[in-house]
Design an enzyme around this catalytic site. Sequence first.
Site, PDB file in Angstrom:
ATOM      1  CE1 TYR A 188       8.342  38.181  75.900  1.00 53.62           C
ATOM      2  CE2 TYR A 188       7.617  37.683  78.133  1.00 53.62           C
ATOM      3  CZ  TYR A 188       7.461  38.369  76.944  1.00 53.62           C
ATOM      4  OH  TYR A 188       6.423  39.270  76.814  1.00 53.62           O
TER       5      TYR A 188
ATOM      6  CB  SER B  51       6.262  41.234  79.748  1.00 51.37           C
ATOM      7  OG  SER B  51       5.620  40.132  80.354  1.00 51.37           O
TER       8      SER B  51
END
Length: 266
Positions: A154, A141
Site C-alpha cells: 500500500y 496517503s
Amino acid sequence: MDTTGWVLITGGSTGIGRELASLAAADGRDVILVARHAGRLEQAAAEIRGDHGVRVVVLPMDLAEPGTPERLHAETGERGLEVDFLINNAGFGMSRRFADVPLAVQRKMIGLNLAALADLCHLYLPGMLERGRGRILNVGSGAGYVPGLGFTTYASTKAFVLHLTEGLAGEVAGTGVTVSVLCPGPVNTPFLGTAGIEGFSGIRRLALADPGPVARAGYRGALKGKVVINPGFFPRLVPLVPRLLPRFVVRWLGKQVGRQMARRAA
C-alpha cells in the site's frame, strides 16, 4: 465559479470520495460517481441530488479489473459527459505482512491504487489539455512518504501516486490544467475495516481524522492548484521525516508504526 463540465469521482460512494462528491455538488457541479457497489452508489446519488439539485450519473465498475479504465473513459465519451475535474479516490490497503497477503490481493491493490489511477490520468488528461482547462486530484496517503511494516505494498503504491502527481504537475504547468495529490494520515472511513485495522487508541486516536475536513482540504487545495496537500497537523509533519532523518532511521520509524498495525494472517 466555472462549473463547465463534469466531476468524475472514483470510490465516490463512501468516505472521502463521498464527501468530495458533496463538495463538488454544493458548488453546482454535476457529478459522476464510480465504485463497485451499485446500491451504495445509488444511495449516494439520491442524497446528492436531493441536497444540491445537480445531475448525478452512477457508473458501477470495478476499476481493479484490467480494461475498466478504458471502458469508463469510453462510457463517459459516448454519453457526452465532458470531464474537467477527475478525482482518483478509489483504493484500498491491507494491514498484514507482505508474505501473508495473497498474491491475488497484492495484484488487485496494485491494479486499483496504482495502475487504474495512472490509466485514468492518461485517458482524461489529453482532453483537458486540448480544452485548456481541467483539474486532477489524486488521493494519496501519508504512507507514501515512509515505508511501513504491514503496509508495504500500500505504501509503495501511494509513493507512486505522489511521484506521478508531482511529475504531471510540472509537465502541465501553464496549460490551464492542474494536478494535485491529497496525502492524509489515517481517516475514519470504511478503509480501516477493509485494511484489517480494528481500532485506534491513545496517540493513534489523536491522529485519526474525520473524512469531511480531509475532503475539504483536498477539494479547496485542488481548486487553488496546490500540488501536494497535507491536511492537518500530523500529515504536515510526516513529509519532514524523510527530509530531516537518515534513511535507516526512517525505516526504523516505519517499522515501529507498522508493528502496531500489522497482524499476521490466520
